[in-house]
Design a protein around this motif. Structure first.
Motif, mmCIF file in Angstrom:
data_model
loop_
_atom_site.group_PDB
_atom_site.id
_atom_site.type_symbol
_atom_site.label_atom_id
_atom_site.label_comp_id
_atom_site.label_asym_id
_atom_site.label_seq_id
_atom_site.Cartn_x
_atom_site.Cartn_y
_atom_site.Cartn_z
ATOM 1 N N MET A 1 0.854 -1.190 0.000
ATOM 2 C CA MET A 1 0.000 0.000 0.000
ATOM 3 C C MET A 1 0.883 1.232 0.000
ATOM 4 S SD MET A 1 -2.615 1.360 2.912
ATOM 5 C CE MET A 1 -3.942 0.195 2.669
ATOM 6 N N ASP A 2 0.609 2.117 -0.955
ATOM 7 C CA ASP A 2 1.359 3.373 -1.058
ATOM 8 C C ASP A 2 0.586 4.470 -0.309
ATOM 9 O OD1 ASP A 2 3.174 5.277 -1.875
ATOM 10 O OD2 ASP A 2 2.527 5.333 -3.960
ATOM 11 N N HIS A 3 1.222 5.569 -0.019
ATOM 12 C CA HIS A 3 0.575 6.745 0.579
ATOM 13 C C HIS A 3 0.986 7.930 -0.284
ATOM 14 C CE1 HIS A 3 0.716 3.769 3.748
ATOM 15 N NE2 HIS A 3 -0.138 4.468 4.467
ATOM 16 N N LYS A 4 0.084 8.344 -1.189
ATOM 17 C CA LYS A 4 0.492 9.287 -2.242
ATOM 18 C C LYS A 4 0.496 10.745 -1.805
ATOM 19 C CE LYS A 4 -0.007 6.776 -6.485
ATOM 20 N NZ LYS A 4 -0.998 5.740 -6.759
ATOM 21 N N ARG A 5 -0.362 11.112 -0.810
ATOM 22 C CA ARG A 5 -0.439 12.525 -0.446
ATOM 23 C C ARG A 5 0.750 12.930 0.425
ATOM 24 N NH1 ARG A 5 -4.987 15.406 -1.400
ATOM 25 N NH2 ARG A 5 -6.480 14.203 -2.607
ATOM 26 N N THR B 1 2.046 13.118 -4.410
ATOM 27 C CA THR B 1 3.505 12.984 -4.584
ATOM 28 C C THR B 1 3.750 11.678 -5.319
ATOM 29 O OG1 THR B 1 3.872 11.612 -2.633
ATOM 30 C CG2 THR B 1 3.787 13.994 -2.277
ATOM 31 N N GLY B 2 5.017 11.366 -5.522
ATOM 32 C CA GLY B 2 5.360 10.056 -6.083
ATOM 33 C C GLY B 2 5.085 8.927 -5.103
ATOM 34 N N GLY B 3 4.903 9.245 -3.830
ATOM 35 C CA GLY B 3 4.672 8.225 -2.798
ATOM 36 C C GLY B 3 5.506 8.551 -1.567
ATOM 37 N N LEU C 1 4.817 -5.868 -14.194
ATOM 38 C CA LEU C 1 3.549 -5.199 -14.470
ATOM 39 C C LEU C 1 2.922 -4.838 -13.117
ATOM 40 C CD1 LEU C 1 1.422 -4.282 -16.516
ATOM 41 C CD2 LEU C 1 0.628 -6.639 -16.685
ATOM 42 N N TYR C 2 2.567 -3.575 -12.980
ATOM 43 C CA TYR C 2 2.081 -3.038 -11.699
ATOM 44 C C TYR C 2 0.597 -2.756 -11.840
ATOM 45 C CZ TYR C 2 1.721 1.047 -8.411
ATOM 46 O OH TYR C 2 1.365 1.971 -7.473
ATOM 47 N N PHE C 3 -0.190 -3.368 -10.953
ATOM 48 C CA PHE C 3 -1.638 -3.148 -10.954
ATOM 49 C C PHE C 3 -1.986 -2.231 -9.781
ATOM 50 C CE2 PHE C 3 -0.772 -7.278 -12.789
ATOM 51 C CZ PHE C 3 -1.597 -7.331 -13.902
ATOM 52 N N ILE D 1 -7.314 0.942 -11.210
ATOM 53 C CA ILE D 1 -7.213 2.407 -11.245
ATOM 54 C C ILE D 1 -6.171 2.785 -12.297
ATOM 55 C CG2 ILE D 1 -6.336 4.393 -9.949
ATOM 56 C CD1 ILE D 1 -9.027 3.828 -8.986
ATOM 57 N N GLU D 2 -5.069 2.066 -12.308
ATOM 58 C CA GLU D 2 -4.025 2.335 -13.301
ATOM 59 C C GLU D 2 -3.103 1.127 -13.430
ATOM 60 O OE1 GLU D 2 -0.847 5.008 -12.305
ATOM 61 O OE2 GLU D 2 -0.620 4.180 -10.311
ATOM 62 N N TYR D 3 -2.442 1.058 -14.570
ATOM 63 C CA TYR D 3 -1.349 0.103 -14.750
ATOM 64 C C TYR D 3 -0.052 0.891 -14.795
ATOM 65 C CZ TYR D 3 -4.701 -3.288 -16.849
ATOM 66 O OH TYR D 3 -5.722 -4.153 -17.110
#
Ligand code: AMP
Ligand code: GLY
Length: 424
Positions: free
Chosen positions: A212-216, A226-228, A269-271, A283-285
């Motif tokens: 799990m990323d945290h983008k804000r 942000t980039g993460g 490949l990133y889902f 949401i994106e690849y």
């Protein structure tokens, strides 16, 4: 096996540290690399986009594999050029990398092959886009630039005014250049987000452990994208049952869809998934390892990464057994004051040892420079401090303890990584 890594971030540092563990890996080079990477590999001053220089260097040094880690060179066909020169490369060719570099392509692919994603329309004229948004009259609505935009090309508009501003800034003011010639307007989805990176050779797909990323930029998911700013792995929302569902409805259908379109995808490949009330949706690849997802995921990889990348290139991934640690991992990104807006560079970092490391964590360097035995900041995201633990809480405690030993003027990091999203 001598390897040339292309890139200069924390992701590339994590890849290099993992490859360094392999008894099969000889010399490691990185172009252009960074301060921390220079302690683990020989950095060479070549741009990731300079195909000619990359190929000339690879030939001169008899490089066995060039690993193309960032999105821009993948989209620009750097893998194609390396392959054409008779050198092995890890990463998708440009036609396959389009799954990330064009949102219009990826959305149309998902529609054609019934892969679950947010409902959408594509526009090449601002007037038509605004008419559509007005008719729909459903907010929030999501507006995305078609092309690459440093992870900033997605705007969530809360009302018609914001939507109009977004369409104008992307399509007329060309905030993201030609990336905004076309836009996607899509339905706003809700639910926890999960990043699943997967190795694939175009036949077999082997998902990595989830994250799990945290983008804000700021605590409580506030501030700019942000980039993460930090990651945890595994993702507590991603159950075995959901993983199986994703394999059958999203992962394998995507690999097969790409093959049917004559765009065989080989690489990572990133889902980017959202677990909506109607099930998991894309949401994106991304056509590459995520950053800072790679930092936690590779930390938990027990198998030899060199074996896996060879198998991907040789298309025999089905023969490789990939094992994961049962531990948890957490990565806290320390960023320059002001990031993701403007920030200063060249600030001395305190608390790191001569290899840019600290007790209790592995420090993956992103925006750093090494000079006369000292480390200095040299970018927005500076380092990713990564620890493991038996539980997610242990991993987070260890990572934050390590973070507290490092300082530089203006440093900021999120204090709530892995906390706001904890499953209750
Ligand atoms: P992307 O660059 O496509 O990953 O989008 C960046 C972020 O915007 C994602 O991580 C989501 O948090 C958010 N986002 C993108 N598309 C949607 C959507 N259709 N509904 C809700 N949030 C979205
Ligand atoms: N961390 C999100 C990405 O690499 O795109």
């Amino acid at each position: 096996m001598d390897i040339l890594m292309l890139g200069s971030g924390g992701r590339e540092h994590a890849l290099i540290k993992k490859l360094k563990e392999s008894p099969k890996v000889g010399k490691l080079y990185c172009a252009p690399g960074n301060g921390g990477i220079s302690r683990d590999a020989e950095c060479v001053d070549i741009s990731v986009m300079d195909k000619e220089k990359i190929i000339a260097f690879a030939k001169e040094k008899n490089i066995d594999i060039v690993f193309v880690a960032p999105d821009d060179p993948l989209a620009a066909g750097v893998v194609d050029a390396i392959n054409d020169a008779g050198i092995r490369a890890f990463g998708p060719v440009a036609k396959a990398a389009e799954i990330e570099s064009s949102k219009v392509f990826s959305k149309n692919l998902m529609k054609k092959y019934n892969i679950p994603t947010a409902a959408y329309e594509v526009f090449s004229e601002p007037k038509k886009a605004i008419e559509y948004i007005e008719t729909q009259n459903k907010f929030p609505t999501v507006i995305k630039a078609d092309g690459l935009a440093l992870g900033k090309g997605v705007i969530i508009a809360q009302n018609l005014e914001e939507a109009k501003d977004a369409v104008k800034s992307i399509m007329e003011d060309k905030k993201f250049g030609d990336s905004g010639n076309n836009i996607v307007v899509e339905e706003f989805l809700t639910g926890p987000e999960v990043s699943v990176l997967a190795f694939t050779d175009g036949k077999t797909l082997k998902p990595m452990i989830s994250s799990m990323d945290h983008k804000r930029a700021l605590d409580g998911d506030k501030g700019l994208n942000t980039g993460g700013m930090g990651t945890i792995s595994p993702n507590p929302y991603y159950t075995a049952e959901i993983a199986e569902l994703c394999m059958n409805t999203i992962f394998m259908p995507t690999v097969e869809a790409m093959n049917k379109e004559c765009r065989q995808f080989k690489g990572c490949l990133y889902f980017g998934l959202m677990l909506t009330p109607d099930g998991p949706k894309v949401i994106e690849y991304n056509s590459r390892f995520g950053d800072p997802e790679a930092q936690v995921v590779l930390t938990l990889l027990k198998s030899d990464l060199a074996d896996i990348i060879n198998a991907v290139i040789d298309e025999n991934l089905d023969e490789v057994n990939i094992e994961w640690s049962n531990d948890c991992a957490a990565c806290i990104v320390m960023a320059s004051g002001g990031y993701p807006a403007s920030y200063k560079k060249g600030i001395e970092m305190i608390g790191l040892d001569e290899n840019g490391q600290v007790d209790g964590a592995v420090v993956f360097h992103a925006g750093t420079k090494y000079e006369n035995g000292k480390f200095y900041t040299n970018g927005g995201r500076v380092i990713g401090v990564t620890s493991t633990g038996k539980t997610l809480d242990d991993a987070l405690d260890n990572a934050y303890k390590a973070v507290s030993k490092i300082t530089f003027d203006g440093a900021h990091y999120r204090k709530d990584i892995g906390k706001t999203h904890r499953v209750k």
